[in-house]
Design a protein around this motif. Structure first.
Motif, PDB file in Angstrom:
ATOM      1  N   LYS A 234       1.014  -1.224  -0.471  1.00 26.64           N
ATOM      2  CA  LYS A 234      -0.107  -0.338   0.065  1.00 26.64           C
ATOM      3  C   LYS A 234       1.051   1.376  -0.414  1.00 26.64           C
ATOM      4  CE  LYS A 234      -3.657   0.093   0.194  1.00 26.64           C
ATOM      5  NZ  LYS A 234      -5.001   0.835  -1.277  1.00 26.64           N
ATOM      6  N   ASN A 235       2.274   1.386   1.020  1.00 26.52           N
ATOM      7  CA  ASN A 235       3.070   2.181   0.509  1.00 26.52           C
ATOM      8  C   ASN A 235       3.541   2.658  -0.800  1.00 26.52           C
ATOM      9  OD1 ASN A 235       2.064   2.721   3.451  1.00 26.52           O
ATOM     10  ND2 ASN A 235       4.079   1.610   4.463  1.00 26.52           N
ATOM     11  N   ARG A 236       3.890   2.107  -1.322  1.00 28.47           N
ATOM     12  CA  ARG A 236       4.920   1.608  -2.820  1.00 28.47           C
ATOM     13  C   ARG A 236       3.880   1.987  -3.160  1.00 28.47           C
ATOM     14  NH1 ARG A 236       7.824  -1.587  -4.224  1.00 28.47           N
ATOM     15  NH2 ARG A 236       7.384  -3.661  -2.400  1.00 28.47           N
ATOM     16  N   GLY A 237       2.634   1.425  -3.629  1.00 30.52           N
ATOM     17  CA  GLY A 237       1.593   1.770  -4.723  1.00 30.52           C
ATOM     18  C   GLY A 237       1.523   0.024  -5.684  1.00 30.52           C
ATOM     19  N   VAL A 238       1.813  -0.693  -4.682  1.00 32.07           N
ATOM     20  CA  VAL A 238       1.401  -2.063  -5.260  1.00 32.07           C
ATOM     21  C   VAL A 238      -0.196  -2.315  -5.494  1.00 32.07           C
ATOM     22  CG1 VAL A 238       2.028  -4.146  -5.708  1.00 32.07           C
ATOM     23  CG2 VAL A 238       4.325  -2.469  -5.067  1.00 32.07           C
ATOM     24  N   PRO A 239      -0.156  -2.780  -6.932  1.00 33.24           N
ATOM     25  CA  PRO A 239      -1.399  -2.581  -6.343  1.00 33.24           C
ATOM     26  C   PRO A 239      -1.987  -3.855  -6.067  1.00 33.24           C
ATOM     27  CG  PRO A 239      -0.846  -3.813  -8.904  1.00 33.24           C
ATOM     28  CD  PRO A 239       0.120  -3.138  -8.044  1.00 33.24           C
ATOM     29  N   ILE A 240      -2.942  -2.994  -4.584  1.00 33.74           N
ATOM     30  CA  ILE A 240      -3.565  -4.679  -4.272  1.00 33.74           C
ATOM     31  C   ILE A 240      -4.980  -4.370  -3.500  1.00 33.74           C
ATOM     32  CG2 ILE A 240      -1.988  -3.874  -1.606  1.00 33.74           C
ATOM     33  CD1 ILE A 240      -2.573  -7.043  -1.103  1.00 33.74           C
ATOM     34  N   ASP A 241      -6.094  -5.385  -3.729  1.00 32.21           N
ATOM     35  CA  ASP A 241      -7.700  -4.924  -3.325  1.00 32.21           C
ATOM     36  C   ASP A 241      -7.786  -5.231  -1.769  1.00 32.21           C
ATOM     37  OD1 ASP A 241      -7.985  -3.445  -6.024  1.00 32.21           O
ATOM     38  OD2 ASP A 241      -7.544  -4.563  -6.127  1.00 32.21           O
ATOM     39  N   CYS A 242      -7.188  -6.388  -1.628  1.00 31.79           N
ATOM     40  CA  CYS A 242      -8.042  -7.625  -0.750  1.00 31.79           C
ATOM     41  C   CYS A 242      -7.294  -8.287  -0.034  1.00 31.79           C
ATOM     42  CB  CYS A 242      -9.304  -8.268  -1.193  1.00 31.79           C
ATOM     43  SG  CYS A 242      -9.343  -8.256  -2.681  1.00 31.79           S
ATOM     44  N   VAL A 243      -6.769  -9.142   1.182  1.00 29.86           N
ATOM     45  CA  VAL A 243      -6.646 -10.229   1.410  1.00 29.86           C
ATOM     46  C   VAL A 243      -7.378 -11.140   2.136  1.00 29.86           C
ATOM     47  CG1 VAL A 243      -5.188 -10.673   4.157  1.00 29.86           C
ATOM     48  CG2 VAL A 243      -4.176  -8.643   2.836  1.00 29.86           C
ATOM     49  N   GLY A 244      -6.494 -12.495   1.605  1.00 27.85           N
ATOM     50  CA  GLY A 244      -7.311 -13.319   1.526  1.00 27.85           C
ATOM     51  C   GLY A 244      -6.731 -14.340   3.157  1.00 27.85           C
ATOM     52  N   LEU A 245      -8.083 -14.464   3.919  1.00 25.62           N
ATOM     53  CA  LEU A 245      -7.543 -15.750   5.432  1.00 25.62           C
ATOM     54  C   LEU A 245      -7.618 -16.322   4.948  1.00 25.62           C
ATOM     55  CD1 LEU A 245      -8.354 -13.586   8.608  1.00 25.62           C
ATOM     56  CD2 LEU A 245      -6.605 -13.545   6.832  1.00 25.62           C
ATOM     57  N   GLN A 246      -7.348 -17.766   4.776  1.00 25.93           N
ATOM     58  CA  GLN A 246      -7.972 -19.100   4.437  1.00 25.93           C
ATOM     59  C   GLN A 246      -9.545 -19.289   5.442  1.00 25.93           C
ATOM     60  OE1 GLN A 246      -5.193 -22.039   3.173  1.00 25.93           O
ATOM     61  NE2 GLN A 246      -4.648 -20.524   1.313  1.00 25.93           N
ATOM     62  N   SER A 247      -8.146 -19.635   6.264  1.00 27.19           N
ATOM     63  CA  SER A 247      -8.995 -19.551   7.672  1.00 27.19           C
ATOM     64  C   SER A 247      -9.968 -21.644   7.661  1.00 27.19           C
ATOM     65  CB  SER A 247     -10.311 -18.917   8.223  1.00 27.19           C
ATOM     66  OG  SER A 247      -9.379 -17.266   8.337  1.00 27.19           O
ATOM     67  N   HIS A 248      -8.656 -22.277   7.562  1.00 27.40           N
ATOM     68  CA  HIS A 248      -9.113 -23.445   7.713  1.00 27.40           C
ATOM     69  C   HIS A 248      -8.627 -24.118   9.675  1.00 27.40           C
ATOM     70  CE1 HIS A 248      -8.905 -25.126   3.476  1.00 27.40           C
ATOM     71  NE2 HIS A 248      -8.205 -23.830   2.712  1.00 27.40           N
ATOM     72  N   PHE A 249      -9.706 -24.383   9.697  1.00 23.08           N
ATOM     73  CA  PHE A 249      -9.705 -24.340  11.041  1.00 23.08           C
ATOM     74  C   PHE A 249      -9.791 -26.241  11.158  1.00 23.08           C
ATOM     75  CE2 PHE A 249     -10.703 -19.790  11.568  1.00 23.08           C
ATOM     76  CZ  PHE A 249      -9.763 -19.831  12.069  1.00 23.08           C
ATOM     77  N   THR A 250      -8.719 -25.949  10.396  1.00 21.64           N
ATOM     78  CA  THR A 250      -8.282 -27.782  10.639  1.00 21.64           C
ATOM     79  C   THR A 250      -7.359 -28.855  11.012  1.00 21.64           C
ATOM     80  OG1 THR A 250      -9.543 -27.089   8.366  1.00 21.64           O
ATOM     81  CG2 THR A 250     -11.422 -28.518   8.815  1.00 21.64           C
ATOM     82  N   GLY A 251      -6.860 -29.078  10.690  1.00 21.53           N
ATOM     83  CA  GLY A 251      -5.634 -30.145  10.138  1.00 21.53           C
ATOM     84  C   GLY A 251      -4.652 -29.502  11.248  1.00 21.53           C
ATOM     85  N   GLY A 252      -5.905 -29.320  12.691  1.00 27.77           N
ATOM     86  CA  GLY A 252      -4.726 -29.048  14.075  1.00 27.77           C
ATOM     87  C   GLY A 252      -5.006 -27.531  14.193  1.00 27.77           C
ATOM     88  N   SER A 253      -4.778 -25.919  13.161  1.00 27.91           N
ATOM     89  CA  SER A 253      -5.217 -25.090  13.688  1.00 27.91           C
ATOM     90  C   SER A 253      -6.689 -24.712  14.075  1.00 27.91           C
ATOM     91  CB  SER A 253      -4.610 -23.789  12.691  1.00 27.91           C
ATOM     92  OG  SER A 253      -5.154 -24.366  11.432  1.00 27.91           O
ATOM     93  N   SER A 254      -6.960 -23.988  15.408  1.00 24.69           N
ATOM     94  CA  SER A 254      -8.229 -23.508  15.942  1.00 24.69           C
ATOM     95  C   SER A 254      -7.801 -22.117  15.440  1.00 24.69           C
ATOM     96  CB  SER A 254      -8.251 -24.506  17.013  1.00 24.69           C
ATOM     97  OG  SER A 254      -7.184 -23.915  17.949  1.00 24.69           O
ATOM     98  N   TYR A 255      -9.602 -22.147  15.792  1.00 24.41           N
ATOM     99  CA  TYR A 255      -9.826 -20.486  15.642  1.00 24.41           C
ATOM    100  C   TYR A 255      -9.279 -19.592  17.058  1.00 24.41           C
ATOM    101  CZ  TYR A 255     -13.565 -16.842  16.574  1.00 24.41           C
ATOM    102  OH  TYR A 255     -13.975 -15.486  17.962  1.00 24.41           O
ATOM    103  N   PRO A 256      -8.924 -18.679  16.645  1.00 29.56           N
ATOM    104  CA  PRO A 256      -8.367 -18.128  17.617  1.00 29.56           C
ATOM    105  C   PRO A 256      -9.435 -17.067  18.006  1.00 29.56           C
ATOM    106  CG  PRO A 256      -7.377 -17.173  15.675  1.00 29.56           C
ATOM    107  CD  PRO A 256      -8.268 -18.048  15.345  1.00 29.56           C
ATOM    108  N   SER A 257      -9.016 -17.136  19.332  1.00 30.99           N
ATOM    109  CA  SER A 257      -9.957 -15.305  19.901  1.00 30.99           C
ATOM    110  C   SER A 257      -9.815 -13.936  19.528  1.00 30.99           C
ATOM    111  CB  SER A 257      -9.756 -15.409  21.763  1.00 30.99           C
ATOM    112  OG  SER A 257      -8.290 -15.094  21.699  1.00 30.99           O
ATOM    113  N   ASN A 258      -8.155 -13.745  19.005  1.00 34.05           N
ATOM    114  CA  ASN A 258      -8.175 -12.567  18.000  1.00 34.05           C
ATOM    115  C   ASN A 258      -8.291 -11.838  17.106  1.00 34.05           C
ATOM    116  OD1 ASN A 258      -5.765 -14.168  17.151  1.00 34.05           O
ATOM    117  ND2 ASN A 258      -4.427 -13.049  19.269  1.00 34.05           N
TER     118      ASN A 258
END
Ligand code: XIL
Length: 459
Positions: A234-258
């Protein structure tokens, strides 16, 4: 009101009753119209999300299942966005170099768009699911092939794909906060921004996302590293509009409270946030509710995509992580998500993110101070060039620097240098000569790549 002559219902003062009936029927089919007794409540995930400031509720779709009517019944009824699960990946769309293959992706896109659903394109540049020809490439040839792929595929789907996962999973797991090693990464640290720039040129109207997993916990080094990359873009003007969080709360990782802090912190960088591949082991209603409420609480969280429809459709079907049973029934988690969507944004919770990450950046070990390393380009010769690096903030530093093969460092000064096995990563510590060190790099034919600082840590 009734028509005395026929007993049929009549429409007062309406010239086109048949059309109105059809239109109302469509609204019911799309879940837009409330059923009696559920005043104002939408009856499908997509319609309810749409009523929340135009959000989407999507699913991963497999082209091979479009002939399964049990599958399409749920798909067509419930969702207002789709992501092709595998059909837009590099091995699917360019199985032989410069021979593009779009039939399966086109089928999904046509099915979705025919029903007014939006499409998330997934994904243009990734270390995984590369066709064999690409796996065997490296250096500038790979860089060119990757950029050509981005351009060709984004051009093919121009006007049909609302959002692209331009780059997928480019950061390493664990505490390093570093880029993931891959053939694409080895073409130079700027491969990600090069991909985004090419995608923007090919389809200026598509929203361009960076997508990754294990980026849900705000204090995780990987989350912080992606955050800093997006901030830098964003600071350097590289074109980016969105961030995707896959959020696979499977395979051992779980939903974080933060999680909500993560969503709001990315949003505060000026990008939209998508939850792109949600699945949760055993589909607990509570965690699905929390994810939904977290998205609703952040204005720039524009939607949620679950990674499959029925448990039997899941890439982790053994964990039964989705909203529908294998026989197509609505699970408790489904009802919880729909209820949360219908209730709208929860009243509490952080909606104003911290302006700076609340944690010590991953490049700084706990208890240590911080340091910054900056590069000053030096003399360039036909076959080699010099680089000096100055460290500020600490006198007990460790700097790591990546060199793009086939370039190799031939000479060093004013530091103690050690090397990774492949010679592409060097670690430098002070040798008593102060806070500036330097080295000479042989280009070995690649005259454009330059060394990249990947970390400055203190001890
Ligand atoms: C998965 C698909 O669901 C599987 O069918 C395939 O075999 C492997 O890829 N992160 C991503 C998705 O970005 O593309 C992956 O999808 C799951 C992890």
């Amino acid at each position: 009101m009734s028509d005395r002559s026929t007993g049929a219902a009549t429409w007062p003062r309406l010239k086109r009753p048949a059309l109105v009936v059809a239109a109302v029927g469509l609204l019911f089919a799309a879940g837009v119209v409330a059923l009696p007794g559920t005043a104002g409540a939408a009856t499908t995930l997509g319609a309810s999300a749409a009523a929340r400031d135009g959000r989407f509720f999507g699913t991963a779709v497999a082209a091979g299942k479009l002939s399964d009517s049990a599958y399409t019944t749920i798909l067509d009824r419930e969702f207002n966005a789709v992501t092709p699960e595998n059909e837009m990946k590099i091995d699917a769309t360019e199985p032989q170099q410069n021979q593009f293959s779009y039939a399966n992706a086109d089928r999904i896109v046509a099915h979705a768009r025919g029903l007014g659903m939006q499409v998330r394109g997934h994904t243009l540049a990734w270390h995984s699911q590369q066709p064999g020809w690409m796996q065997n490439m490296s250096g500038s040839a790979l860089r060119q092939a990757m950029l050509n792929h981005v351009t060709q595929v984004a051009t093919h789907f121009r006007g049909q794909v609302a959002w692209w996962d331009v780059v997928n999973e480019a950061f390493a797991d664990g505490s390093s906060g570093a880029r993931r090693d891959s053939n694409l990464q080895r073409t130079g640290n700027d491969w990600i921004e090069a991909a985004f720039t090419a995608a923007r040129a090919a389809d200026p109207n598509a929203k361009l996302c960076y997508n990754d997993y294990n980026t849900d916990n705000w204090t995780a080094a990987k989350t912080q590293a992606v955050y800093r990359m997006v901030q830098d873009f964003k600071n350097r003007g590289v074109p980016i509009d969105c961030v995707g969080l896959q959020s696979h709360f499977t395979g051992g990782s779980s939903y974080p409270s933060n999680y909500r802090t993560t969503l709001s912190s990315f949003a505060a960088l000026g990008v939209d946030v998508h939850i792109t591949e949600l699945d949760i082991t055993n589909a607990p209603a509570t965690a699905y509710t929390s994810v939904t409420n977290d998205c609703l609480a952040v204005a720039r969280c524009r939607g949620i995509t679950v990674w499959g429809i029925r448990d039997s459709d899941s890439w982790r079907s053994g964990e039964s992580p989705l909203l529908f049973t294998s026989s197509g029934g609505k699970k408790a988690a489904y009802t919880s998500v729909l209820t949360a969507l219908n209730n709208g944004a929860p009243p509490t919770g952080p909606t104003t993110p911290p302006t700076t990450p609340p944690t010590v950046p991953p490049t700084t070990p706990p208890g240590g101070g911080s340091c910054t390393a900056s590069i000053t380009p030096g003399t360039v010769w036909a076959d080699r060039y010099n680089t000096t690096v100055t460290v500020t903030g600490s006198t007990t530093w460790t700097v790591t620097i990546d060199i793009t093969a086939p370039q190799k460092v031939s000479t060093t000064w004013n530091g103690t240098f050690t090397w990774s096995n492949n010679g592409n990563t060097m670690t430098i510590k002070p040798n008593g000569s102060g806070n500036t060190f330097g080295f000479t790099t042989m280009t070995n034919g690649n005259t454009t790549a330059r060394p990249r600082i990947t970390a400055c840590t203190t001890s």
